[in-house]
Write a protein that holds these residues in place. Sequence first.
Motif, PDB file in Angstrom:
ATOM      1  N   PRO A  69       0.808  -1.225   0.000  1.00  0.00           N
ATOM      2  CA  PRO A  69       0.000   0.000   0.000  1.00  0.00           C
ATOM      3  C   PRO A  69       0.836   1.267   0.000  1.00  0.00           C
ATOM      4  O   PRO A  69       0.339   2.338  -0.358  1.00  0.00           O
ATOM      5  CB  PRO A  69      -0.799  -0.118   1.299  1.00  0.00           C
ATOM      6  N   GLY A  70       2.109   1.158   0.414  1.00  0.00           N
ATOM      7  CA  GLY A  70       2.981   2.324   0.459  1.00  0.00           C
ATOM      8  C   GLY A  70       4.432   1.901   0.437  1.00  0.00           C
ATOM      9  O   GLY A  70       4.765   0.725   0.613  1.00  0.00           O
ATOM     10  N   ASP A  71       5.313   2.861   0.223  1.00  0.00           N
ATOM     11  CA  ASP A  71       6.752   2.585   0.201  1.00  0.00           C
ATOM     12  C   ASP A  71       7.236   2.179   1.589  1.00  0.00           C
ATOM     13  O   ASP A  71       6.735   2.673   2.606  1.00  0.00           O
ATOM     14  CB  ASP A  71       7.526   3.833  -0.222  1.00  0.00           C
ATOM     15  N   GLY A  72       8.223   1.287   1.640  1.00  0.00           N
ATOM     16  CA  GLY A  72       8.780   0.904   2.927  1.00  0.00           C
ATOM     17  C   GLY A  72       9.669  -0.308   2.831  1.00  0.00           C
ATOM     18  O   GLY A  72      10.134  -0.687   1.750  1.00  0.00           O
ATOM     19  N   LYS A  73       9.869  -0.942   3.982  1.00  0.00           N
ATOM     20  CA  LYS A  73      10.768  -2.086   4.093  1.00  0.00           C
ATOM     21  C   LYS A  73      10.051  -3.229   4.798  1.00  0.00           C
ATOM     22  O   LYS A  73       9.378  -3.025   5.802  1.00  0.00           O
ATOM     23  CB  LYS A  73      12.020  -1.678   4.894  1.00  0.00           C
ATOM     24  N   ILE A  74      10.188  -4.435   4.256  1.00  0.00           N
ATOM     25  CA  ILE A  74       9.590  -5.615   4.878  1.00  0.00           C
ATOM     26  C   ILE A  74      10.415  -5.973   6.120  1.00  0.00           C
ATOM     27  O   ILE A  74      11.622  -6.223   6.031  1.00  0.00           O
ATOM     28  CB  ILE A  74       9.566  -6.814   3.913  1.00  0.00           C
ATOM     29  N   ILE A  75       9.743  -5.997   7.279  1.00  0.00           N
ATOM     30  CA  ILE A  75      10.473  -6.287   8.516  1.00  0.00           C
ATOM     31  C   ILE A  75      10.017  -7.579   9.184  1.00  0.00           C
ATOM     32  O   ILE A  75      10.678  -8.051  10.112  1.00  0.00           O
ATOM     33  CB  ILE A  75      10.371  -5.120   9.516  1.00  0.00           C
ATOM     34  N   ALA A  76       8.924  -8.166   8.737  1.00  0.00           N
ATOM     35  CA  ALA A  76       8.463  -9.439   9.288  1.00  0.00           C
ATOM     36  C   ALA A  76       7.528 -10.081   8.288  1.00  0.00           C
ATOM     37  O   ALA A  76       6.834  -9.390   7.524  1.00  0.00           O
ATOM     38  CB  ALA A  76       7.751  -9.242  10.631  1.00  0.00           C
TER      39      ALA A  76
END
Length: 233
Positions: A111-118
């Motif tokens: 849904p938005g920019d970011g980083k997969i953390i789990a």
Amino acid sequence: MKYIKTAVYVFMFTSSFSLLSCADMLMGDEGKNDEEIYLNYKTKTVLELPFEDDWYIAAGGKSLEENHHFTPNRHQRYALDIVQVINNSGRTGDGTKNEDYYCFGKRLNAPGDGKIIAMENAIEDNVPGVKNTKQTLGNYIVIDHLNGEYSFMLHFKKNSIIVAVGDTVVRGQQVGLAGNSGYSTGPHLHYHLQTTPSLATGVGIPMQFVNYYTNDVFTERGEPRTGQTVRKN
């Protein structure tokens, strides 16, 4: 737990969740304080609807009357349950197979920019109507938007997630397929935004999406609610 019932549930699909542990519950004044602080929260992340085509909001909004998530269950109180509905039904056939449901196996996006953390990707999909009470999130991803907001997408189809922990994702990028894993009675997407990456400490926050259609009316920025059919611009 209060259940939302709408006209489209002639297809006998009920969205219900129990993502709670004792640490996730806030009663009384603390829960009320959450509401007072975050009810009018403005999302920092630029969010778009995390799917293609038309989807139906089975649960969403800022009151218990329209959204069963709006409870002392503080981390997901503004959460959405989302399905696909055609001709007032979410499925074909008798609904005994996941493949009967229109949204099963459909593409889901960041849904938005970011980083997969789990994430989790190896949980079996349920038989419709039978919940997994031991692995309640099912297959899921958590996205850190790097601004104090964290997206939780739950109940993916087994082995359908195509990102990994540490990956950077961009808005609209495919991340997996809709499924029926975890504490879920039928195929759908559960999505919510919260203030930390922990279900025990995070507080749910409202989500405004940009540039989408609500019942065929263009919405520049808004919050989907129960009973609406929505799609990306």
